[in-house]
Design an enzyme around this catalytic site. Structure first.
Site, PDB file in Angstrom:
ATOM      1  N   TRP A 147       0.824  -1.204   0.000  1.00  0.00           N
ATOM      2  CA  TRP A 147       0.000   0.000   0.000  1.00  0.00           C
ATOM      3  C   TRP A 147       0.870   1.271   0.000  1.00  0.00           C
ATOM      4  O   TRP A 147       0.384   2.344   0.276  1.00  0.00           O
ATOM      5  CB  TRP A 147      -0.906   0.012   1.232  1.00  0.00           C
ATOM      6  CG  TRP A 147      -1.988  -1.024   1.180  1.00  0.00           C
ATOM      7  CD1 TRP A 147      -3.265  -0.850   0.745  1.00  0.00           C
ATOM      8  CD2 TRP A 147      -1.879  -2.397   1.561  1.00  0.00           C
ATOM      9  NE1 TRP A 147      -3.964  -2.024   0.832  1.00  0.00           N
ATOM     10  CE2 TRP A 147      -3.148  -3.005   1.335  1.00  0.00           C
ATOM     11  CE3 TRP A 147      -0.850  -3.186   2.072  1.00  0.00           C
ATOM     12  CZ2 TRP A 147      -3.404  -4.336   1.603  1.00  0.00           C
ATOM     13  CZ3 TRP A 147      -1.100  -4.529   2.328  1.00  0.00           C
ATOM     14  CH2 TRP A 147      -2.354  -5.094   2.097  1.00  0.00           C
TER      15      TRP A 147
ATOM     16  N   CYS B 186      -6.573  -5.279  -1.343  1.00  0.00           N
ATOM     17  CA  CYS B 186      -7.700  -6.074  -0.845  1.00  0.00           C
ATOM     18  C   CYS B 186      -8.515  -6.764  -1.930  1.00  0.00           C
ATOM     19  O   CYS B 186      -8.915  -7.918  -1.767  1.00  0.00           O
ATOM     20  CB  CYS B 186      -8.603  -5.214   0.039  1.00  0.00           C
ATOM     21  SG  CYS B 186      -9.397  -3.824  -0.818  1.00  0.00           S
TER      22      CYS B 186
ATOM     23  N   HIS C 257     -13.470  -1.746   1.391  1.00  0.00           N
ATOM     24  CA  HIS C 257     -12.616  -2.896   1.678  1.00  0.00           C
ATOM     25  C   HIS C 257     -13.295  -4.137   1.125  1.00  0.00           C
ATOM     26  O   HIS C 257     -14.517  -4.281   1.190  1.00  0.00           O
ATOM     27  CB  HIS C 257     -12.381  -3.044   3.180  1.00  0.00           C
ATOM     28  CG  HIS C 257     -11.490  -4.195   3.532  1.00  0.00           C
ATOM     29  ND1 HIS C 257     -10.298  -4.424   2.888  1.00  0.00           N
ATOM     30  CD2 HIS C 257     -11.624  -5.213   4.433  1.00  0.00           C
ATOM     31  CE1 HIS C 257      -9.725  -5.509   3.393  1.00  0.00           C
ATOM     32  NE2 HIS C 257     -10.513  -6.009   4.321  1.00  0.00           N
TER      33      HIS C 257
ATOM     34  N   ASP D  84     -11.535 -13.040   5.423  1.00  0.00           N
ATOM     35  CA  ASP D  84     -10.754 -11.908   4.914  1.00  0.00           C
ATOM     36  C   ASP D  84      -9.282 -12.299   4.858  1.00  0.00           C
ATOM     37  O   ASP D  84      -8.685 -12.633   5.880  1.00  0.00           O
ATOM     38  CB  ASP D  84     -10.955 -10.693   5.827  1.00  0.00           C
ATOM     39  CG  ASP D  84     -10.446  -9.405   5.201  1.00  0.00           C
ATOM     40  OD1 ASP D  84      -9.737  -9.479   4.184  1.00  0.00           O
ATOM     41  OD2 ASP D  84     -10.758  -8.328   5.747  1.00  0.00           O
TER      42      ASP D  84
ATOM     43  N   TYR E 215     -31.563 -28.697   8.143  1.00  0.00           N
ATOM     44  CA  TYR E 215     -31.073 -29.721   9.074  1.00  0.00           C
ATOM     45  C   TYR E 215     -29.610 -29.484   9.441  1.00  0.00           C
ATOM     46  O   TYR E 215     -29.118 -29.986  10.443  1.00  0.00           O
ATOM     47  CB  TYR E 215     -31.235 -31.116   8.469  1.00  0.00           C
ATOM     48  CG  TYR E 215     -30.305 -31.409   7.329  1.00  0.00           C
ATOM     49  CD1 TYR E 215     -29.122 -32.110   7.518  1.00  0.00           C
ATOM     50  CD2 TYR E 215     -30.608 -30.960   6.048  1.00  0.00           C
ATOM     51  CE1 TYR E 215     -28.262 -32.360   6.473  1.00  0.00           C
ATOM     52  CE2 TYR E 215     -29.755 -31.209   5.000  1.00  0.00           C
ATOM     53  CZ  TYR E 215     -28.593 -31.910   5.206  1.00  0.00           C
ATOM     54  OH  TYR E 215     -27.748 -32.152   4.161  1.00  0.00           O
TER      55      TYR E 215
END
Length: 689
Positions: free
Chosen positions: A310, A346, A405, A428, A591
């Site tokens: 980043w 991301c 995000h 994530d 179930y």
């Protein structure tokens, strides 16, 4: 009578063990030699009568300079194996694996497949035995179900491995093989072993006969079972999708090529699991697999698939915005034997997770949350710290809110959690916070997140903060402590989006993550969640505890097919009037424990005089046809309006089977949610059953 021993050089002679000789009369020897000269083929006929063929080396052995011929005609050998594995044949079609670009047999667990075995002679079920062996991992062990012995049985049991002969044609037999819905997924090596009166035979391993076993969303007994065929087509078989980005006021979209069926991708996905170092015995549980995938898609602490960046400086790698699909990333990682691919953010992590999980058979979708919070101190709030002049204290302001995000939802039952928490689970892979010492997140039940039950595994607290945390401002006091001066309640978690089923429309799934913003249920969830956080005192607590609630069911609970009656007893021990607002909600579950739908909601007001007790009777019909119930689940939340304090509990009695409702395997039960809100300054607590 003479005895003759012939040298190894006399290839036409009958071979003998060193300790064995043949005593034959001279007259017979002369006749034999004459026959050999006139008709050498008689010699081969004799050898075949003795049970060997000198042209087949497996029938020969050398002992001290002599050739020994051993009879193996009765030994049951495997000549060939046909796994009926081409994409156009029945196995791949019925297992929904015909889209995989692979020449191997790819099947889904909990489902039968067929195969042909060609033997050296006809199979005799009276004297012959046969079984398959499947091995996965570097150290396959029977007790850990990574070494599977598949016996030949007369009747297949859907809950266990087994094979049955369904057709026999001379030396060929056709087997139907069953795998249980709990089988370990992965890459298996196949061999066949036979036993007969002449001994044992084990076929050689041939990689062309390797078998890949996947999760099975089409199998009701598999915990990843997804009931809707349209959703299976979208969340398992669709290899192209849309990922959303931007801001809540300007939502953009980009197409992503998942490519889960491309050549080499399944092998790359299994390589990711292997690279994690986790034992294959744990790969039967999708919770474990999802935990591994979440950790391995990022590279922070385990040399996973993608290195996040980043910084804005992407030298030595690719800009994150350059990627448009997962195939190139996974192939590069596999080709380079586990070297992380540079770089991703991301949406790249989210796209690759979808590819891996869909390839392995777990329904998955890519999800975008707009105005997404990042809680760094497990407070479940987004905190802003200010000095006494209201200037930000940057060294303390580690929490943040991102424009958007991207993460994932995957579908599975959660038998490890209380009933009702199955279904969509958030996962994530973007490395933000550690979970049990590793950068990973999930799977976290969306139901648990919605109701603020952040104590349920895995990492529900972190995801809750991303979608529903309040933003709280703190001012530093003269003595160094901090006081809460302001809070914002509608800041994070907007327009949570994923691609719609069967179309390219955007599907807003915010309601699955939280109740409508500002509603009573949403406030209950926030305060429930924050009571488990590090700043629980941010929400004031009442002191009065003068109303109690007691929940009971008669006898052993409701009978299948009968009405379910739930008695709620309220006791006001104060000297003031109290008003209780009772909210009940009934839902149907599959179930597997997965929530299906809400079928009933009700609200009742109950006035309590000072020191008065009252009982309320809730009745729910359980004649629900094909959605037959096996369990009645009640979830209670108690809220005091003036004080804001609340409590929750689950009542889960198992009803007895009655004559009016037959079991169908479709539904497991009814799920009742009960909300009590009490006016006036008081506290309500639950004494349980």
């Amino acid at each position: 009578m003479t005895v003759e021993t012939r040298s190894i050089r006399e290839r036409s002679a009958v071979g003998r063990f060193p300790s064995v000789t043949l005593a034959i009369g001279e007259e017979n020897d002369e006749k034999k030699e004459e026959q050999d000269e006139n008709n050498p083929k008689q010699e081969n006929a004799c050898r075949r009568w003795l049970g060997f063929d000198s042209n087949r080396p497996e029938d020969c052995g050398t002992y001290d300079g002599f050739i020994a011929y051993v009879s193996t005609e009765l030994l049951l050998k495997v000549r060939s194996i046909d796994l009926v594995k081409s994409k156009s044949e029945e196995n791949r079609k019925v297992h929904h694996t015909d889209l995989y670009q692979s020449n191997n047999l790819i099947i889904r667990r909990g489902q039968k497949f067929v195969m042909w075995i060609t033997l050296s002679r006809p199979f005799n079920p009276t004297t012959d035995q046969l079984h398959l062996e499947l091995k996965t991992g570097s150290l396959p062990v029977v007790s850990k179900e990574t070494h599977v012995i598949v016996p030949l049985v007369k009747q297949l049991d859907q809950n266990s491995w087994g094979s049955r002969i369904i057709e026999q044609d001379s030396t060929k037999i056709k087997l139907m093989v069953n795998s249980p819905a709990t089988a370990v997924i992965g890459h298996y090596r196949l061999t066949v072993e036979t036993n007969s009166t002449s001994g044992q035979f084990v076929s050689e391993h041939n990689s062309a006969n390797d078998v890949y076993i996947l999760f099975n969303p089409w199998c009701e007994d598999d915990v990843v079972f997804l009931h809707s065929e349209e959703e299976r087509q979208e969340y398992v078989l669709n290899d192209v999708g849309i990922i959303y980005y931007g801001t809540m006021n300007q939502i953009g979209e980009r197409t992503w090529d998942y490519g889960q069926f491309d050549e080499g991708i399944l092998a790359a996905c299994l390589f990711v699991l292997e690279k994690s170092g986790t034992p294959p015995s744990g790969w039967a549980d999708p919770v474990n697999v999802v935990r591994v995938v979440s950790a391995m898609i990022n590279s922070v602490d385990d040399h996973g698939v993608i290195e996040g960046n980043w910084s804005g400086n992407y030298s030595g790698g690719s800009f994150p915005t350059m990627w448009s699909g997962s195939v190139e990333i996974l192939k590069e990682y596999h080709k380079n034997k586990g070297t992380p691919v540079k770089y991703g953010q991301c949406w790249v992590f989210g796209g690759v997770v979808t590819t891996v999980l869909r390839s392995l058979g777990i329904p998955c979708r890519t999800v975008t949350n707009f105005s997404s919070a990042h809680d760094t101190d497990v407070s479940l709030t987004t905190d802003v710290y200010l000095d006494n002049n209201l200037e930000p204290l940057e060294h303390l302001n580690s929490d943040s809110v991102w424009n958007f995000h991207v993460w994932n939802d995957c579908w599975m039952a959660r038998p490890d959690l209380p009933p009702g928490n199955g279904g969509w689970q958030a996962v994530d892979a973007t490395p933000q916070q550690t979970s049990q010492g590793t950068f990973r997140c999930g799977p976290a039940s969306l139901t648990a997140i919605r109701y603020g039950q952040v104590y349920l595994k895995h990492d529900a607290a972190f995801v809750f903060a991303e979608v529903n945390s309040d933003k709280i401002y703190w001012q530093r006091n003269v003595d160094g402590t901090f006081s809460q001066i302001y809070d914002e309640k509608n800041i994070v978690g907007h327009f949570i989006s994923t691609k719609a089923v069967g179309s390219d429309d955007r599907n807003d799934i915010t309601n699955l993550y939280k109740h409508p913003e500002g509603s009573e249920q949403e406030r209950i969830a926030v305060e429930t969640a924050c009571s488990y956080g590090t700043k629980a005192k941010a929400y004031s607590a009442p002191t009065a505890q003068d109303v109690s609630v007691h929940v009971t069911m008669e006898d052993d609970g409701p009978r299948m097919g009968d009405d379910a009656e739930l008695t709620i007893t309220l006791q006001n021990s104060s000297s003031e009037n109290r008003t209780v607002n009772l909210h009940s909600q009934v839902s149907v579950m599959y179930y597997t424990g997965v929530h299906k739908a809400t079928v009933k909601k009700d609200t009742t007001d109950i006035d309590l005089l000072p020191n008065e007790g009252k009982s309320a009777l809730l009745t729910q019909q359980m004649h629900i046809g094909k959605e037959g119930a096996k369990k009645l689940l009640h979830f209670f939340t108690v809220l005091i309006k003036n004080t804001g304090q609340h409590h929750g509990m689950v009542v889960s009695p198992t009803p007895q089977e009655g004559p009016h409702l037959r079991r169908t395997g479709f539904s497991q039960g009814l799920c009742s949610f009960l909300f009590l809100s009490i006016s006036s300054s008081s506290n309500v607590h639950l004494r349980g059953l």
